[in-house]
Design a protein around this motif. Sequence first.
Motif, PDB file in Angstrom:
ATOM      1  N   SER A  39       0.824  -1.208   0.000  1.00 11.31           N
ATOM      2  CA  SER A  39       0.000   0.000   0.000  1.00 11.31           C
ATOM      3  C   SER A  39       0.858   1.258   0.000  1.00 11.31           C
ATOM      4  N   GLY A  42       4.053   3.685  -4.818  1.00 14.85           N
ATOM      5  CA  GLY A  42       3.602   4.889  -5.501  1.00 14.85           C
ATOM      6  C   GLY A  42       2.952   4.628  -6.838  1.00 14.85           C
ATOM      7  N   ASN A  44       0.551   2.335  -9.726  1.00 16.27           N
ATOM      8  CA  ASN A  44      -0.794   1.783  -9.756  1.00 16.27           C
ATOM      9  C   ASN A  44      -0.805   0.260  -9.796  1.00 16.27           C
ATOM     10  N   GLY A  53       5.565   5.559  -2.258  1.00 15.63           N
ATOM     11  CA  GLY A  53       4.391   6.407  -2.393  1.00 15.63           C
ATOM     12  C   GLY A  53       3.958   7.063  -1.105  1.00 15.63           C
ATOM     13  N   GLY A  54       4.548   6.635  -0.002  1.00 20.21           N
ATOM     14  CA  GLY A  54       4.174   7.211   1.275  1.00 20.21           C
ATOM     15  C   GLY A  54       2.749   6.872   1.655  1.00 20.21           C
ATOM     16  N   LYS A  56       0.017   8.175   0.382  1.00 17.65           N
ATOM     17  CA  LYS A  56      -0.858   8.721  -0.651  1.00 17.65           C
ATOM     18  C   LYS A  56      -2.226   8.037  -0.679  1.00 17.65           C
ATOM     19  N   TRP A  57      -2.244   6.712  -0.641  1.00 18.88           N
ATOM     20  CA  TRP A  57      -3.505   5.995  -0.726  1.00 18.88           C
ATOM     21  C   TRP A  57      -4.342   6.175   0.525  1.00 18.88           C
ATOM     22  N   TYR A  58      -3.693   6.326   1.649  1.00 20.46           N
ATOM     23  CA  TYR A  58      -4.446   6.533   2.890  1.00 20.46           C
ATOM     24  C   TYR A  58      -5.085   7.927   2.913  1.00 20.46           C
ATOM     25  N   HIS A  59      -4.398   8.904   2.347  1.00 14.89           N
ATOM     26  CA  HIS A  59      -4.994  10.244   2.227  1.00 14.89           C
ATOM     27  C   HIS A  59      -6.197  10.215   1.280  1.00 14.89           C
ATOM     28  N   LYS A  60      -6.066   9.465   0.185  1.00 15.71           N
ATOM     29  CA  LYS A  60      -7.181   9.369  -0.768  1.00 15.71           C
ATOM     30  C   LYS A  60      -8.409   8.722  -0.131  1.00 15.71           C
ATOM     31  N   ASP A  63     -10.166  11.181   2.076  1.00 14.04           N
ATOM     32  CA  ASP A  63     -10.803  12.272   1.334  1.00 14.04           C
ATOM     33  C   ASP A  63     -12.150  11.859   0.745  1.00 14.04           C
TER      34      ASP A  63
END
Length: 74
Positions: A39, A42, A44, A53-54, A56-60, A63
């Motif tokens: 996860s 970075g 797809n 990717g850090g 990123k997916w958790y922020h998405k 949101d």
Amino acid sequence: MGVATVTRKRDLPRIALGLWTFVCIGFLLLPIMFVIAHSFNGGNSFSIWKEWGGLKWYHKIWDDVPFRDTLINS
């Protein structure tokens, strides 16, 4: 053939069951750990590691208001 022999025979199934339990739990948790590790990818693709990717997916995911509200309600 004293008490030590009888105790060893009784310990063997307990040790074997403990090892089997460890193997089964590891077998069930390994794919979950694999998904968590990927996860942070970075890219797809799940099978190709592109870059770090850090979060990123958790922020998405946070949101997404309907998903967040559903998660909070549950």
